[in-house]
Design a protein around this motif. Structure first.
Motif, PDB file in Angstrom:
ATOM      1  N   HIS A 141       0.828  -1.210   0.000  1.00 40.06           N
ATOM      2  CA  HIS A 141       0.000   0.000   0.000  1.00 40.06           C
ATOM      3  C   HIS A 141       0.862   1.259   0.000  1.00 40.06           C
ATOM      4  O   HIS A 141       0.637   2.185  -0.782  1.00 40.06           O
ATOM      5  CB  HIS A 141      -0.890   0.050   1.257  1.00 40.06           C
ATOM      6  N   GLU A 199      -0.928   2.018 -13.544  1.00 38.76           N
ATOM      7  CA  GLU A 199      -2.280   1.560 -13.239  1.00 38.76           C
ATOM      8  C   GLU A 199      -2.324   0.540 -12.107  1.00 38.76           C
ATOM      9  O   GLU A 199      -3.411   0.055 -11.738  1.00 38.76           O
ATOM     10  CB  GLU A 199      -2.928   0.941 -14.489  1.00 38.76           C
ATOM     11  N   ASP A 200      -1.197   0.206 -11.525  1.00 36.61           N
ATOM     12  CA  ASP A 200      -1.165  -0.807 -10.467  1.00 36.61           C
ATOM     13  C   ASP A 200      -1.980  -0.377  -9.259  1.00 36.61           C
ATOM     14  O   ASP A 200      -1.900   0.759  -8.793  1.00 36.61           O
ATOM     15  CB  ASP A 200       0.270  -1.082 -10.014  1.00 36.61           C
ATOM     16  N   THR A 201      -2.753  -1.326  -8.745  1.00 34.28           N
ATOM     17  CA  THR A 201      -3.409  -1.181  -7.456  1.00 34.28           C
ATOM     18  C   THR A 201      -2.695  -2.090  -6.461  1.00 34.28           C
ATOM     19  O   THR A 201      -1.851  -2.913  -6.838  1.00 34.28           O
ATOM     20  CB  THR A 201      -4.880  -1.592  -7.527  1.00 34.28           C
ATOM     21  N   THR A 202      -3.041  -1.960  -5.185  1.00 35.65           N
ATOM     22  CA  THR A 202      -2.483  -2.884  -4.201  1.00 35.65           C
ATOM     23  C   THR A 202      -2.830  -4.320  -4.569  1.00 35.65           C
ATOM     24  O   THR A 202      -2.013  -5.227  -4.409  1.00 35.65           O
ATOM     25  CB  THR A 202      -2.989  -2.539  -2.790  1.00 35.65           C
ATOM     26  N   SER A 238      -3.320  -5.707  -7.645  1.00 35.38           N
ATOM     27  CA  SER A 238      -2.537  -6.228  -8.769  1.00 35.38           C
ATOM     28  C   SER A 238      -1.067  -6.385  -8.393  1.00 35.38           C
ATOM     29  O   SER A 238      -0.415  -7.375  -8.759  1.00 35.38           O
ATOM     30  CB  SER A 238      -2.685  -5.316  -9.988  1.00 35.38           C
ATOM     31  N   ARG A 242      -3.082   8.243  -6.532  1.00 34.10           N
ATOM     32  CA  ARG A 242      -2.242   7.199  -5.932  1.00 34.10           C
ATOM     33  C   ARG A 242      -2.942   6.559  -4.742  1.00 34.10           C
ATOM     34  O   ARG A 242      -2.859   5.335  -4.544  1.00 34.10           O
ATOM     35  CB  ARG A 242      -0.892   7.780  -5.490  1.00 34.10           C
ATOM     36  N   ARG A 294      -5.525   4.020  -5.819  1.00 33.47           N
ATOM     37  CA  ARG A 294      -4.905   2.750  -6.209  1.00 33.47           C
ATOM     38  C   ARG A 294      -4.346   2.008  -4.998  1.00 33.47           C
ATOM     39  O   ARG A 294      -4.448   0.779  -4.906  1.00 33.47           O
ATOM     40  CB  ARG A 294      -3.792   3.001  -7.238  1.00 33.47           C
ATOM     41  N   ASN A 326      -7.057   0.159  -2.874  1.00 32.37           N
ATOM     42  CA  ASN A 326      -7.851  -0.817  -3.619  1.00 32.37           C
ATOM     43  C   ASN A 326      -7.140  -2.165  -3.509  1.00 32.37           C
ATOM     44  O   ASN A 326      -6.023  -2.320  -4.017  1.00 32.37           O
ATOM     45  CB  ASN A 326      -7.939  -0.388  -5.087  1.00 32.37           C
ATOM     46  N   TRP A 357     -12.900   3.581  -6.916  1.00 33.31           N
ATOM     47  CA  TRP A 357     -12.026   2.435  -7.170  1.00 33.31           C
ATOM     48  C   TRP A 357     -11.028   2.658  -8.301  1.00 33.31           C
ATOM     49  O   TRP A 357      -9.968   2.036  -8.320  1.00 33.31           O
ATOM     50  CB  TRP A 357     -12.857   1.189  -7.458  1.00 33.31           C
ATOM     51  N   GLN A 358     -11.367   3.481  -9.253  1.00 26.51           N
ATOM     52  CA  GLN A 358     -10.439   3.777 -10.347  1.00 26.51           C
ATOM     53  C   GLN A 358     -10.523   5.259 -10.663  1.00 26.51           C
ATOM     54  O   GLN A 358     -11.626   5.825 -10.715  1.00 26.51           O
ATOM     55  CB  GLN A 358     -10.761   2.964 -11.602  1.00 26.51           C
TER      56      GLN A 358
END
Length: 321
Positions: A129, A166-169, A171, A230, A233, A236, A253-254
């Motif tokens: 995170h 585009e990375d989230t926690t 992914s 940030r 992302r 999430n 969420w995005q």
């Protein structure tokens, strides 16, 4: 090798699966006690326990490993189980309990930790995170020889991965979990061959990844859009960045940044259409493309706006008023 494994969530389960597939014997698995989960709040076993039971691995779930702590009987039973396992090494991944010195001293090769950051950056509970939230360009996995400190032990192996825009926690977690499982298998192979070379962590560059608090979910629209994107992302899937409209919580969420000047109060909706909900920030504009009402599903902006009217001029408050 005979490997005691200590871990709890999916990140750890991936590593346990890799150890099993590599042919190591796991005579004991330590994991957190079952917790209430889901809408029915029924007790649910951890991801690690579920995998261990599938493969017939013995499981222990002490609430503490401190012999002088609140649950001495559970700690004593765990101590006996650890000694009886006659393990060469213990592998630890997101276990959730502090290991007292007596645990670190039992296995001849000690305890190896799979940590989801490039130490000494992001020691602590939420390294994935915090790396995204901080805007780090890369992160990785460190296999560490555990000592009594908080993620302060010597580094044994590291691997690096870029953090995509585009990375989230979610992914990034999956990529790091795979990397951690692969790396710890390598570490054990090198340990068997007596090829591991511990490297002390640098004294400079230490940062702490403090545990995520649900209170952090509330969006502060005075911040720059880049910072908020940030945080969306980073939070999430948990706890989910949250704005409020007329007192109703809306999960974000995005989102992405629109470099655009404005002269309205931060939090003001500038536009709301199929392309997204554009909200003025302390600097630039945040375009939100996936949202969720309480009890509803995550929806793209077009579908969300069909069931929830948002109009230019409305304000998304940071907190319920």
């Amino acid at each position: 090798m005979r490997v005691i494994f200590a871990g709890t969530p999916e990140f750890a389960a991936v590593a346990l699966a890799r150890l099993h597939a590599a042919g190591h014997t796991v005579p004991l698995v330590l994991t957190q006690p079952d917790r209430p989960a889901g809408r029915g709040m029924k007790l649910q076993a951890s991801a690690v326990k579920q995998l261990a039971l599938q493969h017939g691995m013995p499981v222990a779930q002490p609430r503490s490993l401190r012999l002088d702590g609140k649950y001495p009987d559970e700690a004593l039973a765990a101590q006996q189980a650890i000694h009886n396992a006659h393990a060469d090494v213990m592998v630890v991944a997101a276990y959730g309990l502090i290991l007292p010195q007596w645990v670190l001293d039992v296995p001849p090769l000690g305890c190896l930790n799979i940590h989801a950051s490039l130490l000494p950056r992001w020691r602590g509970a939420a390294p994935i995170h915090r790396a995204i939230e901080a805007g780090d360009a890369q992160t990785g996995v460190t296999i560490m020889q555990m000592d009594a400190g908080l993620d302060t032990g010597a580094m044994l192996l590291t691997a690096t991965v870029s953090i995509a825009p585009e990375d989230t926690t979610a992914s990034l977690h999956d990529r790091l979990a795979d990397m951690g499982g692969e790396l710890v298998v390598q570490a054990l192979a090198q340990a068997q061959a007596e090829q591991l070379k511990p490297v002390p962590q640098p004294e400079v560059g230490v940062t702490y990844a403090h545990k995520i608090d649900k209170a952090e979910a509330a969006v502060d629209w005075m911040q720059a859009a880049e910072v908020l994107a940030r945080r969306v992302r980073a939070f999430n899937p948990f706890p989910g960045a949250t704005g409020h409209v007329a007192g109703e919580a809306i999960k974000l969420w995005q989102a992405h940044v629109l470099t655009r000047a404005h002269d309205v109060k931060p939090g003001t909706v500038l536009s709301a259409d199929d392309q997204g909900v554009c909200v003025a920030c302390g600097q630039d504009v945040l375009c939100i493309t996936q949202l969720q009402r309480a009890g509803g599903k995550r929806l793209g902006a077009a579908d969300f706006l069909r069931g929830f009217a948002l109009k230019p001029g409305q304000c998304l408050d940071a907190v319920v008023t």
